[in-house]
Design a protein around this motif. Sequence first.
Motif, mmCIF file in Angstrom:
data_model
loop_
_atom_site.group_PDB
_atom_site.id
_atom_site.type_symbol
_atom_site.label_atom_id
_atom_site.label_comp_id
_atom_site.label_asym_id
_atom_site.label_seq_id
_atom_site.Cartn_x
_atom_site.Cartn_y
_atom_site.Cartn_z
ATOM 1 N N UNK A 104 0.787 -1.229 0.000
ATOM 2 C CA UNK A 104 0.000 0.000 0.000
ATOM 3 C C UNK A 104 0.821 1.283 0.000
ATOM 4 N N UNK A 105 1.660 1.485 1.021
ATOM 5 C CA UNK A 105 2.343 2.766 1.125
ATOM 6 C C UNK A 105 3.354 2.959 0.003
ATOM 7 N N UNK A 106 4.159 1.935 -0.274
ATOM 8 C CA UNK A 106 5.127 2.061 -1.368
ATOM 9 C C UNK A 106 4.406 2.311 -2.689
ATOM 10 N N UNK A 107 3.275 1.646 -2.892
ATOM 11 C CA UNK A 107 2.523 1.848 -4.131
ATOM 12 C C UNK A 107 2.060 3.292 -4.260
ATOM 13 N N UNK A 108 1.511 3.828 -3.169
ATOM 14 C CA UNK A 108 1.032 5.213 -3.181
ATOM 15 C C UNK A 108 2.179 6.187 -3.423
ATOM 16 N N UNK A 112 4.252 1.447 -7.666
ATOM 17 C CA UNK A 112 3.599 0.921 -8.867
ATOM 18 C C UNK A 112 4.222 1.515 -10.121
ATOM 19 N N UNK A 113 4.511 2.818 -10.102
ATOM 20 C CA UNK A 113 5.118 3.469 -11.264
ATOM 21 C C UNK A 113 6.519 2.925 -11.519
ATOM 22 N N UNK A 114 7.275 2.693 -10.455
ATOM 23 C CA UNK A 114 8.615 2.126 -10.604
ATOM 24 C C UNK A 114 8.543 0.751 -11.246
ATOM 25 N N UNK A 149 9.710 4.658 1.912
ATOM 26 C CA UNK A 149 8.974 4.319 0.691
ATOM 27 C C UNK A 149 9.188 5.379 -0.397
ATOM 28 N N UNK A 150 9.196 4.907 -1.659
ATOM 29 C CA UNK A 150 9.104 3.519 -2.118
ATOM 30 C C UNK A 150 10.463 2.808 -2.078
ATOM 31 N N UNK A 151 10.415 1.544 -1.738
ATOM 32 C CA UNK A 151 11.623 0.756 -1.512
ATOM 33 C C UNK A 151 11.797 -0.287 -2.621
ATOM 34 N N UNK A 152 13.028 -0.428 -3.068
ATOM 35 C CA UNK A 152 13.418 -1.505 -3.977
ATOM 36 C C UNK A 152 14.468 -2.343 -3.252
ATOM 37 N N UNK A 153 14.372 -3.653 -3.373
ATOM 38 C CA UNK A 153 15.381 -4.523 -2.775
ATOM 39 C C UNK A 153 16.107 -5.292 -3.869
#
Length: 248
Positions: A104-108, A112-114, A149-153
């Motif tokens: 939810x938070x990362x998406x907002x 999602x765009x990433x 956020x937004x986080x990438x691993x």
Amino acid sequence: MTDSTPTTLGMPQLPAPDYPADVRARLEADAKEVIARYPGSRSALLPLLHLVQSEEGHVTRTGIRFCAEMLDLTTAEVTAVVTFYTMYRRKPSGDYQVGVCTNTLCAVMGGDAIFEELKEHLGVGNNETTADGKVTLEHIECNAACDFAPVVMVNWEFFDNQTPDSAKALVDDLRAGRPVQPTRGAPMCTYKETARILAGFPDERPGAVEASGGAGPASLVGLRLARGEVAHAPIVHPRGEAGTEGAE
């Protein structure tokens, strides 16, 4: 009216082949070291799955057979665990597992765009690997880093406060073999190397253990406030703009 289409059951799957003798001997020695850490041998299943994953980059039928034999389990019992946990790959994948949090938070905040831009940039879909075998892209669930956020691993190391452009630069560097440094945590290594560390073996790279990070400053603000260490906690916004909590 009955369906006259013949039913094809196909040939039964043959037993999984064993590892070559030298590989088997090496893995057995490692597996016995792992099993000895636990009072009950079947408790060693998760690290053993990481061990076989470090050998081939994913959990093969041969790896499942090996774990079953070492722990006196059935292959069905091992398979049930492999298919439950998403950390175990079921097919050949890349050297770097790039996971974009789309919870939810990362998406907002832009996750999602990433993810959509990386799919187009890399020419792959979810859980697919680039043609050069370098990057496997997938969307992942919450990584408990919502304040970044937004986080990438990448291979379970954090890259915080990402944007589509920074994420594309990240995967380009990975594919080109350029040095990549996580926001928090140890320097990057390949997925196979990461799997061996997760199996419980030491990270022998010079300085890697010392470089491993924990919670970032944004995560510790609440703790510092509770201790009365700060009157007004600084807020670091995702794009680097500084503010002050309680400012007029």
